[in-house]
Design an enzyme around this catalytic site. Structure first.
Site, PDB file in Angstrom:
ATOM      1  N   GLU A 257      18.220 -13.961   8.304  1.00 53.56           N
ATOM      2  CA  GLU A 257      16.696 -14.230   8.641  1.00 53.56           C
ATOM      3  C   GLU A 257      16.358 -14.494  10.296  1.00 53.56           C
ATOM      4  O   GLU A 257      15.930 -15.387  10.541  1.00 53.56           O
ATOM      5  CB  GLU A 257      16.277 -15.245   7.831  1.00 53.56           C
ATOM      6  CG  GLU A 257      16.441 -15.192   6.330  1.00 53.56           C
ATOM      7  CD  GLU A 257      15.978 -16.214   5.416  1.00 53.56           C
ATOM      8  OE1 GLU A 257      15.462 -17.322   5.992  1.00 53.56           O
ATOM      9  OE2 GLU A 257      15.968 -15.942   4.246  1.00 53.56           O
ATOM     10  N   GLU A 360      19.889 -12.109  -0.556  1.00 57.85           N
ATOM     11  CA  GLU A 360      19.750 -13.735  -0.774  1.00 57.85           C
ATOM     12  C   GLU A 360      18.578 -13.874  -1.793  1.00 57.85           C
ATOM     13  O   GLU A 360      17.624 -13.468  -1.242  1.00 57.85           O
ATOM     14  CB  GLU A 360      19.591 -14.369   0.382  1.00 57.85           C
ATOM     15  CG  GLU A 360      19.657 -15.899   0.391  1.00 57.85           C
ATOM     16  CD  GLU A 360      19.389 -16.475   1.395  1.00 57.85           C
ATOM     17  OE1 GLU A 360      20.073 -16.571   2.472  1.00 57.85           O
ATOM     18  OE2 GLU A 360      18.561 -17.452   1.347  1.00 57.85           O
TER      19      GLU A 360
END
Ligand SMILES: *[C@@H]1O[C@H](CO)[C@@H](O)[C@H](O)[C@H]1NC(C)=O
Length: 519
Positions: A257, A360
């Site tokens: 991220e 994820e």
């Protein structure tokens, strides 16, 4: 309307004889915690396993494995094909229209996963790992491991926390690797050995804090430009260290991220613009992998939400040198309610040689405190399935879940970012709960194996029925079918275009099925 067209599937509701060979095969030990469905309770001496599911002998029958909100968990049956379609929703599979080759399904070996598993007795640990990895479990094949700490750790740390150690003389794996990651990854490798494949990919949450502009693992900061080289060597050392421990690393994502690092983020992160990723991979990471003999280790970029498709990977891949080093694009599900899956298709169309992979997803991340874990939620399982079907029908080569086991609060997590998990551990009772999400994963992971190919299907009415279809190397067709309605929905599946036989099902409300068709 001819009622005979609505006759229920002639399910032979016997458990296949071969299940008897698994003396441990047992029914789900149901427990309700007040949600819309139940969990299955497992201990060291008792746990539900799926057992062998033989494919149908010929085209006159089909195998069906079913789970439902109200009753079933991996109930195995045989059905008989009909020569007439029922008048419900029709699903026509076209195995001749092939899309992406699947790479796998799995979850993540976080510190917190291992921390929770380690609190169980050896026997209960074994039940848990068998549930995920063994042939009689759900056969996870592609798993993620954080490179050093993530928020699902009890502290922030890296593999070299000695400031200024640019030669990485003090690089060392952490206590967490030896206690909570490597032992369970090794056991997982043993459990799949000889029957299937299990690959691992690493993801860094943050470089060592002293390599960052803000000197912190978290917060707003990026990698200092003069650390581009040392950090590449750091990632090489991680791969070598795991390899030396007997755990080969198949790939890495370049940063978990990366866009979170631009804000005052509470947990481990590092900001990366796409342009810096492009240049760093070209001038440092790619060459470092080649020099170390790791040119076959897959490099995945993005590792963040669908909203950044296709621009972020496109800015990285526009450079032909960088393009050569990058293998795939990793995606998280956290913006999927706002961003349509056609972003996956447009990315695939721009870069058909780079694979897409969901790396994820988890439930409960935006739920109210106290409801991060919801024991027995069918709704959360359905959310998983809807998303997986959306993604694998838009070029995702697999779907990797987040933590494989959390405690009843949804942790531990050093910044209290608690979330849900398919397995929730009750350490005090030496048991664990298999959530409906566990079965949601298993309806794919147990049956859609690496090497299977996603194939086309058309659905006459997608308002309540969703489906994804695949073909195995031997021609067996796999269909995963979800009914989101509360009511029974009649469904007729034609396993190939032009076939004059159909699997007619009265699909129970809120249920999930994997069907196998012979060719
Ligand atoms: C970053 O982590 C430290 C603890 O290491 C904590 O004190 C600080 O509040 C965190 N920063 C943010 C922005 O949450």
């Amino acid at each position: 309307m001819a009622s005979r067209r609505f006759f229920a599937v002639k399910l032979v509701v016997f458990y296949l004889a071969v299940l008897a060979f698994y003396t441990s095969a047992q029914e789900c030990n149901q427990q309700s915690f007040g949600s819309d469905s139940f969990v299955c309770v497992c201990s060291g001496s008792s746990c539900d396993y799926i057992g062998d599911v033989p494919p149908p002998a010929d085209t006159s029958s089909f195998t069906i494995v079913s789970s439902s909100k109200d009753s079933d968990r991996f109930a195995v049956g045989l059905g008989t094909m009909d020569s007439l379609q029922n008048s419900g929703v029709t699903i026509t599979v076209d195995p001749s229209v092939r899309y992406q080759t699947m790479m796998g399904f799995g979850g993540a070996f976080t510190d917190s996963t291992g921390f929770n598993v380690a609190k169980l007795s050896a026997e209960t640990q074994e039940s848990l790992l068998r549930s995920y990895f063994a042939p009689e479990g759900i056969r996870y094949s592609l798993c993620r491991v954080p490179i050093a700490g993530s928020d699902f750790s009890t502290r922030p740390y890296s593999y070299d926390d000695v400031p200024g150690d640019v030669n990485l003389d003090n690089f060392a794996l952490a206590e967490e690797d030896y206690l909570y990651k490597l032992p369970f990854m090794k056991r997982a490798l043993e459990l799949v050995s000889g029957t299937s494949d299990l690959k691992f990919f690493g993801s860094p949450w943050a470089p060592p804090a002293w390599m960052k502009t803000n000197g912190m693992a978290n917060g707003s900061g990026s990698l200092l430009t003069e650390m581009w080289g040392p950090y590449s060597n750091y990632l090489v050392k991680f791969i070598s260290a795991y390899e030396e421990e007997g755990v080969p690393i198949w790939g890495i994502t370049t940063q978990n991220e990366p866009m979170t690092g631009f804000s005052d983020w509470p947990w481990n992160t590092c900001a990366w613009t796409a342009e810096d990723q492009r240049d760093w991979i070209k001038t440092n990471l790619g060459p470092a992998f080649v020099d170390a003999g790791y040119d076959d280790v897959k490099i995945m970029v993005l590792d963040h939400n669908r909203e950044f498709l296709p621009d972020y990977p496109a800015a990285i891949l526009e450079d032909p040198e960088t393009y050569k080093y990058v293998d795939g694009i990793a995606v998280h599900w956290y913006s999927d309610n706002n961003d349509y899956p056609d972003r996956l298709t447009s990315t695939h169309d721009l870069f058909p040689d780079k694979f897409l992979l969901y790396t994820e997803s988890c439930e409960g991340w935006n739920a109210a405190p106290g409801n991060r874990v919801e024991l027995g939620s069918w709704q959360r399982a359905q959310n998983y399935v809807v998303n997986i079907i959306d993604d694998v029908t838009h070029y995702s080569t697999g779907w990797v879940d987040w933590n494989m086991a959390l405690d009843q609060e949804g942790g531990p997590n050093w910044v209290s970012n608690f979330v849900d998990s398919p397995v929730i551990v009750n350490a005090a009772e030496d048991t664990f709960y298999k959530q409906p999400m566990f079965y949601a994963m298993g309806h794919f992971s147990r049956f859609v194996l690496p090497g299977d190919v996603a194939v086309d299907r058309s659905i006459s009415d997608e308002s309540q029925i969703r489906a994804a279809t695949f073909v195995k190397p031997d021609g067996t067709v796999v269909a995963v079918i979800l009914n989101m309605a509360e009511e029974v929905v009649p469904v007729s599946i034609q396993p190939s275009v032009g076939a004059d036989f159909y699997a007619n099902l009265m699909v129970p409300g809120k249920s999930l099925h994997t069907l196998l068709f012979a060719v």
